[in-house]
Design a protein around this motif. Structure first.
Motif, mmCIF file in Angstrom:
data_model
loop_
_atom_site.group_PDB
_atom_site.id
_atom_site.type_symbol
_atom_site.label_atom_id
_atom_site.label_comp_id
_atom_site.label_asym_id
_atom_site.label_seq_id
_atom_site.Cartn_x
_atom_site.Cartn_y
_atom_site.Cartn_z
ATOM 1 N N MET A 26 0.810 -1.358 0.095
ATOM 2 C CA MET A 26 -0.053 0.134 -0.001
ATOM 3 C C MET A 26 0.744 1.351 -0.056
ATOM 4 O O MET A 26 0.585 2.291 -0.595
ATOM 5 C CB MET A 26 -1.006 -0.006 1.290
ATOM 6 C CG MET A 26 -1.886 1.105 1.260
ATOM 7 S SD MET A 26 -3.282 1.056 2.450
ATOM 8 C CE MET A 26 -3.658 -0.852 2.623
ATOM 9 N N ILE A 27 1.897 1.293 0.684
ATOM 10 C CA ILE A 27 2.822 2.363 0.705
ATOM 11 C C ILE A 27 3.623 2.514 -0.548
ATOM 12 O O ILE A 27 3.708 3.580 -1.117
ATOM 13 C CB ILE A 27 4.114 2.170 1.713
ATOM 14 C CG1 ILE A 27 3.621 2.115 3.031
ATOM 15 C CG2 ILE A 27 5.208 3.042 1.497
ATOM 16 C CD1 ILE A 27 4.658 1.695 4.133
ATOM 17 N N ALA A 106 10.711 3.163 8.438
ATOM 18 C CA ALA A 106 11.460 4.336 8.919
ATOM 19 C C ALA A 106 12.136 5.134 7.692
ATOM 20 O O ALA A 106 11.840 6.369 7.907
ATOM 21 C CB ALA A 106 12.277 4.018 10.093
ATOM 22 N N LEU A 107 12.839 4.433 7.197
ATOM 23 C CA LEU A 107 13.476 5.257 6.054
ATOM 24 C C LEU A 107 12.617 5.885 4.968
ATOM 25 O O LEU A 107 12.845 6.919 4.641
ATOM 26 C CB LEU A 107 14.549 4.153 5.099
ATOM 27 C CG LEU A 107 15.206 4.632 4.114
ATOM 28 C CD1 LEU A 107 16.436 5.682 4.587
ATOM 29 C CD2 LEU A 107 16.083 3.399 3.404
ATOM 30 N N PHE A 108 11.565 5.121 4.573
ATOM 31 C CA PHE A 108 10.699 5.528 4.002
ATOM 32 C C PHE A 108 10.031 6.998 4.510
ATOM 33 O O PHE A 108 9.577 8.014 3.926
ATOM 34 C CB PHE A 108 9.281 4.631 3.805
ATOM 35 C CG PHE A 108 8.165 5.180 3.251
ATOM 36 C CD1 PHE A 108 8.092 5.310 1.608
ATOM 37 C CD2 PHE A 108 6.993 5.534 3.662
ATOM 38 C CE1 PHE A 108 7.042 6.030 0.878
ATOM 39 C CE2 PHE A 108 5.931 6.053 3.213
ATOM 40 C CZ PHE A 108 5.961 6.291 1.651
ATOM 41 N N THR A 109 9.618 7.007 5.702
ATOM 42 C CA THR A 109 9.074 8.138 6.488
ATOM 43 C C THR A 109 10.251 9.222 6.341
ATOM 44 O O THR A 109 9.974 10.395 6.108
ATOM 45 C CB THR A 109 8.946 7.904 7.984
ATOM 46 O OG1 THR A 109 8.039 6.747 8.031
ATOM 47 C CG2 THR A 109 8.437 8.824 8.707
ATOM 48 N N VAL A 110 11.583 9.203 6.424
ATOM 49 C CA VAL A 110 12.496 10.287 6.506
ATOM 50 C C VAL A 110 12.367 10.744 4.987
ATOM 51 O O VAL A 110 12.522 12.022 4.826
ATOM 52 C CB VAL A 110 13.789 9.507 6.540
ATOM 53 C CG1 VAL A 110 14.834 10.542 6.160
ATOM 54 C CG2 VAL A 110 14.209 9.029 7.992
ATOM 55 N N ALA A 132 12.773 7.931 0.020
ATOM 56 C CA ALA A 132 11.625 7.004 0.162
ATOM 57 C C ALA A 132 11.557 5.759 -0.609
ATOM 58 O O ALA A 132 11.281 4.783 -0.378
ATOM 59 C CB ALA A 132 10.355 7.939 -0.206
ATOM 60 N N GLY A 133 12.262 5.939 -2.101
ATOM 61 C CA GLY A 133 12.298 4.753 -2.681
ATOM 62 C C GLY A 133 13.036 3.675 -2.278
ATOM 63 O O GLY A 133 12.761 2.639 -2.315
ATOM 64 N N ILE A 198 2.821 9.041 6.014
ATOM 65 C CA ILE A 198 3.525 8.600 7.228
ATOM 66 C C ILE A 198 2.685 7.680 8.047
ATOM 67 O O ILE A 198 3.284 6.758 8.700
ATOM 68 C CB ILE A 198 3.872 9.813 8.030
ATOM 69 C CG1 ILE A 198 5.016 10.672 7.081
ATOM 70 C CG2 ILE A 198 4.444 9.387 9.493
ATOM 71 C CD1 ILE A 198 5.215 12.168 7.804
ATOM 72 N N ALA A 199 1.443 7.716 7.968
ATOM 73 C CA ALA A 199 0.753 6.900 8.849
ATOM 74 C C ALA A 199 0.645 5.485 8.234
ATOM 75 O O ALA A 199 0.801 4.687 9.397
ATOM 76 C CB ALA A 199 -1.064 7.534 8.461
#
Length: 550
Positions: A26-27, A106-110, A132-133, A198-199
């Motif tokens: 989904m992300i 967490a890396l995606f959130t950054v 994010a990728g 982020i959610a």
């Protein structure tokens, strides 16, 4: 469930594993879907576009992106996912599947925070998508592996396909949210969309710690008792009968892991072996090539091409709003993927994927109007809508989810994470190439671009027939045995079963332990098992523990 139904214990934890892990899909879908709409938002173009017309005191009537800048903003995500997919294997093997997924979320959130924090620097926004990728690519490598290693064969196809289902749901969510924020004539129109991602990362990064670790990874790292408890938890084993079934599976996994460890190679050598093979490991290079082909043609089917031309389709029937265009196509994509979960369990992997390639080949060669040949009138446009929806329906219910299922269950344990990383990396390479170069190609050859994808779909159907083995209804250990069977042809693989079984309905079935009872003899439990081929074995708990401690 399906033609390869069995009676193995299937606990609620198995469902949680498949659903929560697939939030990673989904992300990816959400991040992919949002950018196609954000580049149309006025504030986004005001801040980052490089083509400006009729400007007075810094305010212009029109803001547009050049092909190069738009291509970089959209496609740099794919460069990140490529690198992340290759890094995902060693991270998942070293830290474990759960820790890897949590860190990658967490890396995606950054990456999202970097995007939100930018003001007028398109370079910063693009770098944020690159970061994010990295997280998305690593998740795409580890999630199918983790799910495949946890769930039982009769549910594995649906569980892994949930990843593709969640990709389509994420795309649909992004379209709907963008439709809701587009009236905002400020930076909130796109910052809200980015921030909502982020959610999803939080749900995955925290929620994964409520799931069990992969029993196969635990066993490979000599955590025997933890592996047994994890397997029991995933299978929902409560009764003595269920525990006996799980113990049988546990011993099979333990034996396979021990065999793999005896021939295990060093870190770098194991990567090289994915391309040159390993003595005693049949069809290792074959399976690497098959995985790369599957993931490459996930892009070359032309599914994204239809989404690219969605606005043209609906404009031909008087609908100018491209946001609505994408919501409609996204909804077809999502609901047909949901249907595909049943198809790939009911009919296996080979037949649906072969059929899908043939259908998609014919649909793009159809002389009716298609996205590559807009006729410009409402009547033709209605036919174009039907054509696009039929194509997406075919892809979403066959090859789309089937790609991720086969990626998760084809490779041997010794090289599984690495081969999955190599395969998914090829997906991201072609994702970038198609995303970046499509505007240039279509401007040069127009509708003939569709013929390229049509030929790819025909090639896809042929390769699926001649090279793909049927893995439905088999344990991962049995899949490895099947690929190692000398002289077995892919088109005959549906009839293959492990020794001692008549058909795949019997494979991994609870009834292969036909009798089970616990007798108390001098204070010790004696466990007797009767297998499908009639052999019986008896062991005390101490003997059982010795067998498990491999």
């Amino acid at each position: 469930m399906g033609i390869f139904n069995n009676k193995q214990p299937l606990g609620a934890t198995t469902v949680y594993v498949s659903i929560l892990s697939s939030v990673g899909g989904m992300i990816f879908g959400y991040d992919t879907g949002q950018i196609s709409d954000m580049v149309l938002m006025r504030d986004f173009k005001y801040r980052f576009a490089d083509i400006r017309t009729n400007c007075i005191n810094g305010h212009c009537e029109e803001y547009e992106f050049s092909n190069v800048r738009e291509g970089l903003i959209v496609s740099l995500l794919s460069i990140g996912t490529l690198s992340g997919a290759l890094l995902g294997a060693p991270v998942a093997d070293y830290l474990g599947r759960r820790m890897a997924m949590s860190l990658e979320a967490a890396l995606f959130t950054v990456g999202l925070i970097v995007q939100i924090a930018t003001q007028f620097s398109w370079e910063q926004f693009a770098v944020g998508r690159l970061i994010a990728g990295l997280g998305i690519g690593a998740l795409s490598a580890v999630i199918p592996v983790y799910v495949s290693e946890c769930v039982v064969p009769n549910f594995r196809g649906s569980a892994v396909a949930c990843y593709q289902l969640c990709i389509t749901f994420g795309i649909l969510l992004a379209y709907c949210f963008c439709y809701g924020t587009r009236p905002l004539d400020s930076d909130a129109s796109w910052r809200i969309i980015v921030g909502l991602g982020i959610a999803l990362a939080l749900i995955l990064g925290v929620g994964v710690w409520f799931l069990p670790e992969s029993p196969r990874w635990l066993m490979k790292n000599d955590k025997v008792e933890q592996a047994k408890r994890s397997l029991q938890r995933v299978r929902g084993a409560k009764s003595d009968f269920d525990k006996a079934v799980v113990e049988h599976d546990f011993l099979e996994i333990a034996a396979k892991v021990k065999l793999e460890q005896q021939t295990e190679s060093s870190f770098w050598k194991s990567w090289v072996e994915c391309f040159i093979g390993q003595p005693g490991k049949k069809k290792l290079v074959y399976r690497t090539a098959l995985g790369v082909f599957l993931q490459t043609f996930n892009q070359l089917t032309g599914a994204n091409y239809f989404f690219y031309y969605g606005a043209t389709i609906f404009q031909s029937v008087g609908i100018e709003d491209s946001y609505i265009t994408q919501i409609v196509l996204g909804a077809v994509n999502f609901f047909c993927t949901l249907w595909g979960l049943w198809i790939l369990e009911r009919f296996g992997r080979r037949k649906p994927m072969i059929f899908g390639g043939i259908w998609q080949f014919g649909d793009q060669l159809d002389p009716r109007p298609t996205p590559s040949r807009p006729e410009g009138n409402p009547a033709s446009g209605k036919v174009m809508i039907l054509s696009a929806c039929l194509f997406i329906a075919s892809f979403a219910s066959t090859y789309g989810p089937g790609t991720w299922i086969v990626t998760g269950e084809t490779f041997p344990l010794s090289h599984r994470a690495r081969q999955a990383s190599i395969a998914t990396a090829s997906n991201w390479v072609w994702n970038f190439l198609i995303g970046f170069f499509s505007p240039f190609i279509t401007s040069a050859i127009s509708f003939r671009y569709g013929y390229v994808f049509s030929g790819c779909n025909l090639c896809l159907a042929a390769v699926m027939y001649f090279f793909l083995y049927e893995t439905a209804g088999l344990s991962l250990e049995a899949v490895d045995e099947m690929y190692s069977t000398k002289g077995l042809k892919p088109w005959r693989s549906s009839q293959w079963v492990p020794s001692g079984f008549i058909n795949r309905r019997d494979v991994m079935e609870a009834s292969k332990i036909e009798t089970f009872h616990i007798e108390h003899m001098d204070g010790n439990d004696e466990r007797r098992f009767s297998t499908a081929d009639g052999d019986q074995s008896s062991q005390t708990p101490s003997e059982s523990n010795k067998k498990m401690d491999v």
